[in-house]
Enzyme design. Structure first.
Site, PDB file in Angstrom:
ATOM      1  N   LYS A 215       5.905  63.363 -16.384  1.00  9.92           N
ATOM      2  CA  LYS A 215       5.563  62.835 -15.052  1.00  9.92           C
ATOM      3  C   LYS A 215       5.220  63.980 -14.102  1.00  9.92           C
ATOM      4  CE  LYS A 215       7.696  60.340 -11.126  1.00  9.92           C
ATOM      5  NZ  LYS A 215       8.854  59.542 -10.643  1.00  9.92           N
ATOM      6  N   ASP A 220       6.425  62.445  -3.825  1.00  7.64           N
ATOM      7  CA  ASP A 220       6.702  61.008  -3.928  1.00  7.64           C
ATOM      8  C   ASP A 220       7.261  60.519  -2.599  1.00  7.64           C
ATOM      9  OD1 ASP A 220       7.313  58.442  -4.600  1.00  7.64           O
ATOM     10  OD2 ASP A 220       8.945  58.947  -5.995  1.00  7.64           O
ATOM     11  N   LYS A 227      10.174  55.969   1.412  1.00 13.78           N
ATOM     12  CA  LYS A 227      11.523  56.515   1.272  1.00 13.78           C
ATOM     13  C   LYS A 227      12.112  56.821   2.646  1.00 13.78           C
ATOM     14  CE  LYS A 227      10.971  58.768  -3.244  1.00 13.78           C
ATOM     15  NZ  LYS A 227      11.906  57.920  -4.003  1.00 13.78           N
ATOM     16  N   ASP A 238       9.309  65.997  -8.133  1.00 13.58           N
ATOM     17  CA  ASP A 238       9.014  64.821  -8.949  1.00 13.58           C
ATOM     18  C   ASP A 238       7.962  65.090 -10.029  1.00 13.58           C
ATOM     19  OD1 ASP A 238       9.821  62.266  -9.447  1.00 13.58           O
ATOM     20  OD2 ASP A 238       8.408  61.312  -8.061  1.00 13.58           O
ATOM     21  N   ASP A 297       7.408  52.498  -4.939  1.00 15.63           N
ATOM     22  CA  ASP A 297       8.187  53.703  -5.213  1.00 15.63           C
ATOM     23  C   ASP A 297       8.505  53.839  -6.706  1.00 15.63           C
ATOM     24  OD1 ASP A 297       9.474  56.044  -4.660  1.00 15.63           O
ATOM     25  OD2 ASP A 297      11.243  55.141  -3.741  1.00 15.63           O
ATOM     26  N   GLU A 299       6.574  54.457  -9.075  1.00 17.47           N
ATOM     27  CA  GLU A 299       5.229  54.899  -9.441  1.00 17.47           C
ATOM     28  C   GLU A 299       5.190  55.676 -10.754  1.00 17.47           C
ATOM     29  OE1 GLU A 299       7.227  56.574  -7.596  1.00 17.47           O
ATOM     30  OE2 GLU A 299       7.020  58.605  -8.380  1.00 17.47           O
ATOM     31  N   ARG A 301       6.595  55.244 -13.671  1.00 17.09           N
ATOM     32  CA  ARG A 301       6.364  54.459 -14.895  1.00 17.09           C
ATOM     33  C   ARG A 301       4.912  53.982 -14.986  1.00 17.09           C
ATOM     34  NH1 ARG A 301      11.030  50.465 -12.995  1.00 17.09           N
ATOM     35  NH2 ARG A 301      11.592  52.436 -12.002  1.00 17.09           N
TER      36      ARG A 301
HETATM   37  N1  BES Z   1      11.098  59.923  -8.304  1.00 19.17           N
HETATM   38  C1  BES Z   1      11.902  58.793  -8.043  1.00 19.17           C
HETATM   39  C2  BES Z   1      13.257  58.870  -8.747  1.00 19.17           C
HETATM   40  C3  BES Z   1      14.189  59.935  -8.278  1.00 19.17           C
HETATM   41  C4  BES Z   1      15.161  59.640  -7.344  1.00 19.17           C
HETATM   42  C5  BES Z   1      14.142  61.216  -8.792  1.00 19.17           C
HETATM   43  C6  BES Z   1      16.039  60.620  -6.935  1.00 19.17           C
HETATM   44  C7  BES Z   1      15.008  62.185  -8.370  1.00 19.17           C
HETATM   45  C8  BES Z   1      15.965  61.895  -7.463  1.00 19.17           C
HETATM   46  C9  BES Z   1      11.199  57.524  -8.499  1.00 19.17           C
HETATM   47  O1  BES Z   1       9.817  57.517  -8.370  1.00 19.17           O
HETATM   48  C10 BES Z   1      11.730  56.397  -7.657  1.00 19.17           C
HETATM   49  O2  BES Z   1      11.532  56.422  -6.502  1.00 19.17           O
HETATM   50  N2  BES Z   1      12.386  55.454  -8.309  1.00 19.17           N
HETATM   51  C11 BES Z   1      12.960  54.329  -7.661  1.00 19.17           C
HETATM   52  C12 BES Z   1      12.638  53.104  -8.483  1.00 19.17           C
HETATM   53  C13 BES Z   1      13.003  51.794  -7.845  1.00 19.17           C
HETATM   54  C14 BES Z   1      12.183  51.575  -6.598  1.00 19.17           C
HETATM   55  C15 BES Z   1      12.749  50.677  -8.821  1.00 19.17           C
HETATM   56  C16 BES Z   1      14.458  54.541  -7.573  1.00 19.17           C
HETATM   57  O3  BES Z   1      15.056  55.070  -8.509  1.00 19.17           O
HETATM   58  O4  BES Z   1      15.036  54.209  -6.534  1.00 19.17           O
HETATM   59 ZN    ZN Z   2       8.897  59.423  -8.378  1.00 15.49          ZN
HETATM   60 ZN    ZN Z   3       9.131  56.820  -6.490  1.00 16.18          ZN
END
Ligand code: BES
Ligand code: ZN
Ligand code: ZN
Length: 451
Positions: A215, A220, A227, A238, A297, A299, A301
């Site tokens: 990734k 992000d 966020k 990220d 968010d 994104e 996947r």
């Molecule tokens: N990049 C984030 C995940 C992340 C969170 C990495 C904290 C490092 C530290 C990812 O893109 C994300 O935002 N995931 C969301 C998914 C949810 C909206 C289904 C998450 O984990 O909150």
């Molecule tokens: Zn992310």
């Molecule tokens: Zn995200």
């Protein structure tokens, strides 16, 4: 910097006491400038790595710029890998993140005795160490100084110099390929996306490669599912999965490992623009599968889905490992020392766990029961990108796995391990850790050996 002792002068002497008394990893100052490093239990590569790192950090705090260490006990216990582990721990502990402040840090030199004749093992370990530091450098770079284009350029420069074939696909090309899930995210930003493809062909001619898919979200923001201010602070790291797969390929190439491996890094930003994608949108992936976007968010996947399809259909991958800072849920479950894992293949799983052991990294496998697959079904599309019922780390991984076309596949969620505000292991420094580089390198090396 670690060198073999050539009779230079060194400020300190370090003694390694294997099976010493007391708890694991204690340090004792002795008369004169001698630091005794005691390992409580049986030495392993990882405890040696940690011990050397801890000792070097302490000496640097004391203002030292050099030390000499007799590696013989480590070599006696673990062979050449013992000396390599000491060197690696010391080197990683000396890592300093790129800084835009004036003034240089004092360098530190560690000299090894008792490692004569082990130059080969030390050089191979050093290639891995430098690859870890390369990944750390990229991940530590803030988003304004590392756009997808910047990342592509830096990876291409370093990889190209090592005989790795580099192909960078721009947005026009990826749109032609039908990468609709990738573009849903990529088109949210003004900075254009890049699909970075690195091919290391060290193995048999024509043998299908293992694909390492990382990734590469350079920032992000969450998009319209924006966020919080605190969440936005961590946004730069990220692309740690992308940095990890690039680092692994660099080490494979430097050490000339006979294996075919291709790294695929979808590099994008997840931002907000007037017409960026929205919750509720239905998009079409390169595979033909449609996806309902429940959360912008989620994104990672989406871009990984198309990157997997690209790896399979355009690169002819035989097996796939994807690695990503994918979910906060993984951090909540496993913390900062252990990465999450999902897989559809016992053989590749065992190979990965063996590799992790050699690399000194921790991964833990999540279950993939049928009810978890149901949580990413959508009433209007083939899949949706956010679970309807929690289990965020598992469902995110299963979403990616839905694009593996039944090939052997392992998914690694390094959201917790890729970045530490405070080090969790002695050989880490605050910030990027380089998570995944050495495990992916060891995995490919193991596949080449047939081990
Ligand atoms: N990049 C984030 C995940 C992340 C969170 C990495 C904290 C490092 C530290 C990812 O893109 C994300 O935002 N995931 C969301 C998914 C949810 C909206 C289904 C998450 O984990 O909150
Ligand atoms: Zn992310
Ligand atoms: Zn995200």
């Amino acid at each position: 910097m670690v060198k073999l002792w050539q009779g230079e002068s060194a400020q300190w002497r370090m003694e390694l006491e294997l099976n010493g008394e007391g708890t694991a990893l204690s340090l004792r100052m002795k008369e004169g400038r001698v630091l005794s490093v005691c390992l409580g239990g049986q030495p392993t590569e990882n405890t040696l790595r940690r011990a050397a790192a801890k000792a070097v950090k302490v000496l640097r705090e004391l203002g030292a710029d050099s030390a000499v260490l007799d590696a013989a006990p480590a070599v006696e216990a673990l062979g050449p890998e013992g000396a390599a582990a000491l060197a690696q721990g010391a080197e990683l502990a000396c890592y300093r993140q790129p800084s835009w402040k004036e003034g240089e840090d004092k360098p530190f030199a560690l000299y090894l005795t008792g490692a004569e004749g082990l130059e080969g093992a030390l050089a191979r370990a050093d290639a891995v160490t430098r690859a870890v530091c390369f990944a750390r450098d990229l991940v530590n770079c803030p988003a304004n100084l590392l756009t997808p284009e910047d990342m592509a350029r830096r990876m291409a420069q370093t990889a190209g110099g090592l005989g790795i074939e580099v192909e960078i696909l721009d947005g026009t090309r990826t749109r032609e390929l039908g990468m609709g899930a990738y573009h849903a995210v990529a088109d949210s930003a003004v900075h254009p996306p890049r699909l970075i493809v690195l091919r290391w062909r060290g193995g048999k001619k024509g043998a299908p490669p293992i694909a390492l898919v990382g990734k590469g979200v350079c920032c992000d923001t969450g998009g319209y599912c924006l966020k919080t201010a605190a969440g936005l602070k961590g946004t730069r790291g990220d692309m740690a999965g992308g940095a990890a797969v690039c680092g692994a390929l660099l080490a494979l190439a430097e050490n000339n490992i006979p294996v075919n491996a291709v790294a695929v890094i979808p590099a994008v930003e997840n931002r907000l623009s007037a017409d960026s994608f929205l919750p509720g949108d239905v998009i079409r992936s390169m595979s033909g599968k449609t996806i309902q976007v429940n959360n912008t968010d989620a994104e990672g996947r989406l871009i990984l889905a198309d990157a997997l399809t690209y790896a399979i259909r355009q690169e002819g991958a035989a097996k796939i490992v994807d690695i990503a800072t994918l979910t906060g849920a993984c951090v909540a479950t496993l913390g900062f020392t252990t990465a999450g894992l999902l897989t559809n293949h016992e053989g590749l799983f065992l190979a990965l766990m063996n590799a992790a052991k050699r690399a000194g990294e921790q991964y833990w496998r999540f279950p993939d029961f049928p009810e978890y697959h149901k949580m990413i079904e959508s009433p209007v599309a083939d899949l949706c990108n956010q679970s309807s019922d929690g289990c965020g780390a598992i469902t995110a991984g299963l979403f990616v796995g839905a694009f593996a076309e039944n090939l052997p596949w392992v998914h690694l969620d390094i959201a917790g391990t890729a970045w530490v505000d405070r080090p969790r292991w002695e050989y880490q420094t605050a910030g990027a850790t380089g998570a995944g580089v050495s495990t992916l390198y060891e995995l490919c090396r193991g596949l080449a050996d047939g081990t």
